[in-house]
Design a protein around this motif. Structure first.
Motif, PDB file in Angstrom:
ATOM      1  N   PHE A 352      -3.724  -1.689  -9.183  1.00 22.91           N
ATOM      2  CA  PHE A 352      -3.594  -1.384  -7.762  1.00 22.91           C
ATOM      3  C   PHE A 352      -3.225  -2.641  -6.972  1.00 22.91           C
ATOM      4  O   PHE A 352      -2.274  -2.651  -6.198  1.00 22.91           O
ATOM      5  N   VAL A 353      -3.986  -3.723  -7.151  1.00 23.50           N
ATOM      6  CA  VAL A 353      -3.665  -5.012  -6.517  1.00 23.50           C
ATOM      7  C   VAL A 353      -3.629  -6.067  -7.607  1.00 23.50           C
ATOM      8  O   VAL A 353      -4.526  -6.125  -8.465  1.00 23.50           O
ATOM      9  N   SER A 354      -2.578  -6.863  -7.604  1.00 23.93           N
ATOM     10  CA  SER A 354      -2.492  -7.925  -8.614  1.00 23.93           C
ATOM     11  C   SER A 354      -1.935  -9.204  -8.008  1.00 23.93           C
ATOM     12  O   SER A 354      -1.051  -9.163  -7.149  1.00 23.93           O
ATOM     13  N   ASP A 376      -6.295  -9.037 -11.463  1.00 26.86           N
ATOM     14  CA  ASP A 376      -5.971  -7.639 -11.166  1.00 26.86           C
ATOM     15  C   ASP A 376      -7.207  -6.958 -10.587  1.00 26.86           C
ATOM     16  O   ASP A 376      -8.343  -7.343 -10.884  1.00 26.86           O
ATOM     17  N   ALA A 377      -6.969  -5.934  -9.747  1.00 24.18           N
ATOM     18  CA  ALA A 377      -8.071  -5.165  -9.163  1.00 24.18           C
ATOM     19  C   ALA A 377      -7.651  -3.705  -9.062  1.00 24.18           C
ATOM     20  O   ALA A 377      -6.487  -3.404  -8.782  1.00 24.18           O
ATOM     21  N   ASP A 414       0.247  -1.633  -6.349  1.00 24.58           N
ATOM     22  CA  ASP A 414       0.843  -0.583  -7.192  1.00 24.58           C
ATOM     23  C   ASP A 414       2.081  -1.087  -7.908  1.00 24.58           C
ATOM     24  O   ASP A 414       3.068  -0.365  -8.088  1.00 24.58           O
ATOM     25  N   GLY A 415       2.054  -2.373  -8.289  1.00 25.07           N
ATOM     26  CA  GLY A 415       3.160  -2.954  -9.040  1.00 25.07           C
ATOM     27  C   GLY A 415       4.352  -3.368  -8.217  1.00 25.07           C
ATOM     28  O   GLY A 415       5.358  -3.833  -8.761  1.00 25.07           O
ATOM     29  N   VAL A 416       4.270  -3.220  -6.893  1.00 28.69           N
ATOM     30  CA  VAL A 416       5.396  -3.550  -6.004  1.00 28.69           C
ATOM     31  C   VAL A 416       5.009  -4.748  -5.140  1.00 28.69           C
ATOM     32  O   VAL A 416       3.928  -4.758  -4.535  1.00 28.69           O
ATOM     33  N   ASN A 417       5.878  -5.745  -5.083  1.00 24.41           N
ATOM     34  CA  ASN A 417       5.633  -6.931  -4.254  1.00 24.41           C
ATOM     35  C   ASN A 417       5.359  -6.520  -2.810  1.00 24.41           C
ATOM     36  O   ASN A 417       6.056  -5.660  -2.262  1.00 24.41           O
ATOM     37  N   ILE A 511      -7.814  -0.142   0.885  1.00 25.12           N
ATOM     38  CA  ILE A 511      -8.263  -1.511   0.583  1.00 25.12           C
ATOM     39  C   ILE A 511      -9.113  -1.971   1.762  1.00 25.12           C
ATOM     40  O   ILE A 511      -8.650  -1.995   2.905  1.00 25.12           O
ATOM     41  N   LEU A 512     -10.356  -2.327   1.506  1.00 25.00           N
ATOM     42  CA  LEU A 512     -11.265  -2.806   2.549  1.00 25.00           C
ATOM     43  C   LEU A 512     -11.512  -4.295   2.319  1.00 25.00           C
ATOM     44  O   LEU A 512     -11.995  -4.695   1.247  1.00 25.00           O
ATOM     45  N   ILE A 513     -11.166  -5.104   3.317  1.00 28.33           N
ATOM     46  CA  ILE A 513     -11.300  -6.560   3.210  1.00 28.33           C
ATOM     47  C   ILE A 513     -12.365  -7.028   4.189  1.00 28.33           C
ATOM     48  O   ILE A 513     -12.213  -6.882   5.410  1.00 28.33           O
ATOM     49  N   LEU A 514     -13.446  -7.585   3.657  1.00 24.77           N
ATOM     50  CA  LEU A 514     -14.540  -8.109   4.481  1.00 24.77           C
ATOM     51  C   LEU A 514     -14.540  -9.624   4.328  1.00 24.77           C
ATOM     52  O   LEU A 514     -15.022 -10.165   3.321  1.00 24.77           O
ATOM     53  N   ASP A 515     -13.974 -10.307   5.335  1.00 21.54           N
ATOM     54  CA  ASP A 515     -13.816 -11.761   5.253  1.00 21.54           C
ATOM     55  C   ASP A 515     -15.026 -12.455   5.875  1.00 21.54           C
ATOM     56  O   ASP A 515     -15.044 -12.742   7.070  1.00 21.54           O
ATOM     57  N   ASP A 516     -16.029 -12.705   5.037  1.00 24.13           N
ATOM     58  CA  ASP A 516     -17.255 -13.364   5.504  1.00 24.13           C
ATOM     59  C   ASP A 516     -17.815 -12.644   6.732  1.00 24.13           C
ATOM     60  O   ASP A 516     -18.286 -13.276   7.676  1.00 24.13           O
TER      61      ASP A 516
END
Length: 597
Positions: A352-354, A376-377, A414-417, A511-516
């Protein structure tokens, strides 16, 4: 100047009507000296009688009333066009600024952009207003007065022409000298704005370290530089009025002298001399206006070039949209239309994310903020990112929603830049909670609906429960209708963090991003939050950036950063055994190898 004219095209009617009405006003003004001369020559010195004088006086009053009326109408058209130009400029500048990448904003500077969208646009608005009112009026009055002087006496007309040429030479010389100086003044204004912003934002820190006097001294230095540059250009600009007065008065002296000689020889009458004097006075008045207009135009042109520089900024983010045939090197698509930039098809079987050998520099020649990062994630996983201050944690997660470009390597979804995704579509996948928890003026409900403007109260309450923020809403008398002050200053740091997490959850991101984003939470609330995230029904891929080992302990994969490099990737138990940096973090925080309990 091209910038100003390009925006005036949207207000053609007003831009044409304002000078036309001013031209009508000029015609009435130029006829006044002629009627005054007739009153003296025919009415007073002649035998036309008081009736002739009365009629001419009534005509002069009518000229004054009509001239005033058309002047007001002209100013109305000019003001409306100027306000419209300023409105359009600000809208386009804001749209351009919003399209810039984080790197572009870092390079330009917030204070500079604020100064240009406010102060510089105000200067342009004033310039447009004055140009439409005076730019044609004053030259026409000057030229018309000279032509009228020729109709009275060719000798006087020649004298008028000489005076006007000298005056225009002085005006334009001063204009060209002061224009670059006004640009320097605006640059110094940027410095003052930046210092003001930094001082106000950091006032508590300044007082805590007793640095008030040093900051005052630093601020006064910037203000002094601004004042010196303003005084320097002001001294040169101030030469306009006295030089204009000197040249005009010398012209008047020469005019009266030659007029008396012509009167004695019978070439001119008394009224003719008064008429010529009135025309010379009109030129004086208009050139005083021109002197002020030149200063305003000079400032406007300096501001125009600064505004143009913002509008010419190209977003530096690279894109490679398949539908357009573009490449990453062609980047800076400045927000290519979503309809043109199609969402790329996922690569079957790809993670999914790499991250593949990713390096990132904030500017050319700078050291890599992160280097050689690969992992990878998958959906539903929780990825912890931990490391010391300045280790590159925020840099790493900012590459996922394409806030910055990777200098080397590839970040893919998903494999796409990520470069191949339209930024809007990419960020629809992400729910982002930045380090600094920011709420916006409005109500709690309005803030929560940033993630989904169609979210119901039930959706919001579910997100609040997951974010451990229901107690915040319950404590407020108005619930979701509770007003939020600017930047959410009527909430504590921990409350803002939980509310911003809820705002991201309302979106139900992939995608959930928790930055500190749990740094202000106590350990129990932090643990409850992490447990609630595990139980989410929509199972997002969660990135948790933290300096607490307890916050990432139960993550499916932990990335340990040190000096911008991944010195360890694995689970908590694996890293305690294999990664010295992670082991040191756990020992420093909990005093035992097992880390957080």
């Amino acid at each position: 100047m091209r910038l100003i004219f390009s925006y005036l095209k949207n207000y053609k009617v007003m831009a044409i009507m304002a000078p036309l009405f001013k031209l009508m006003e000029v015609i009435f003004e130029l006829l006044v000296p002629k009627f005054v001369a007739q009153i003296i020559n025919v009415g007073i010195n002649g035998d036309a009688g008081w009736q002739y004088i009365l009629v001419r006086c009534i005509i002069l009053v009518v000229f004054g009333i009509v001239g005033y009326a058309v002047g007001v109408v002209a100013q109305w058209f000019a003001a409306k066009a100027a306000v419209g130009v300023a409105k359009d400029l600000r809208a386009d500048m804001f749209r351009r600024i919003e399209a810039l990448s984080y790197a572009d904003l870092d390079k330009a500077g917030t204070s500079t952009l604020i100064n240009r969208i406010t102060n510089d646009v105000n200067q342009i608005q004033t310039g447009v207003n004055m140009i439409l009112r005076l730019f044609l009026r004053s030259p026409i009055v000057v030229l018309g007065a000279m032509i009228m002087a020729f109709t009275v006496s060719w000798k006087a007309g020649v004298l008028f022409a000489v005076v006007i040429c000298v005056l225009f030479a002085v005006v334009f010389a001063i204009m060209f000298v002061t224009m670059p100086m006004y640009k320097k003044v605006q640059g110094n204004m940027d410095g003052v704005t930046l210092a003001t912003r930094e001082t106000l934002a950091g006032s508590r820190v300044i007082r805590a370290f007793c640095k008030e006097e040093e900051e005052i001294e630093n601020y006064n230095g910037k203000v002094d530089r601004l004042a010196k540059s303003q005084k320097h250009v002001g001294r040169i600009s101030a030469l306009l009025n006295p030089l204009t007065y000197v040249i005009i008065n010398l012209g008047i002296i020469a005019l009266i002298y030659t007029g008396v000689l012509q009167f004695r020889s019978g070439e001119l009458l008394q009224g003719d001399i008064v008429e010529l004097y009135n025309y010379m006075s009109q030129i004086l008045i208009e050139l005083i206006k021109v002197a002020n207009l030149v200063m305003i135009i000079t400032k406007s042109l300096a501001s125009s070039s600064r505004v143009q520089a913002v509008l010419d900024m190209k977003p530096s983010l690279k894109h490679a949209f398949a539908a357009t045939g573009g490449t990453a090197e062609e980047g800076a698509a400045a927000g290519a239309p979503a309809a043109v930039a199609a969402v790329p098809a996922p690569v079957e079987g790809a993670p999914f994310v790499s991250f593949k050998n990713v390096c990132m520099k904030y500017s050319e020649g700078a050291e890599c903020a992160i280097s050689d990062i690969s992992f990878d994630a998958e959906r539903g996983q929780t990825i912890g990112v931990i490391g010391g201050t300045g280790s590159g944690k925020t840099t790493l997660i900012n590459l996922i929603p394409h806030f910055y470009d990777a200098t080397e390597g590839e970040v893919a979804i998903d494999g796409v830049n990520v470069n191949a995704y339209p930024d809007e579509k990419l960020r629809e996948l992400c729910g982002i909670v930045p380090q600094k928890a920011v709420l916006f003026r409005g109500t709690l409900r309005e803030n929560m609906q940033w993630g989904d403007d169609k979210a119901t109260d039930e959706d919001i309450y579910k997100a609040l429960e997951t974010a451990q923020a229901m107690d915040v809403v319950r404590a407020k008398e108005k619930g979701l209708d509770e007003p939020v002050e600017q930047m959410g200053k009527n909430f504590s740091g921990g409350q803002r963090q939980r509310l911003t997490i809820a705002r991201a959850l309302v979106k139900k991101p992939e995608i959930l991003i928790l930055d500190d984003s749990a740094s202000a939470l106590d350990y129990a609330t932090d643990a409850n939050l992490r447990k609630a995230l595990k139980d989410l029904s929509f199972k997002p891929l969660v990135f948790i950036v933290s300096q607490r080992a307890s916050s990432v302990r139960n993550a499916d994969k932990i990335i340990v950063l040190d000096g911008g490099k991944a010195v360890g990737i694995g689970t908590h138990d694996e890293l305690v055994k294999s990664c010295d940096v992670y082991k040191e973090i756990c020992l420093a925080q909990y005093g035992m190898e097992g880390g957080a309990v």
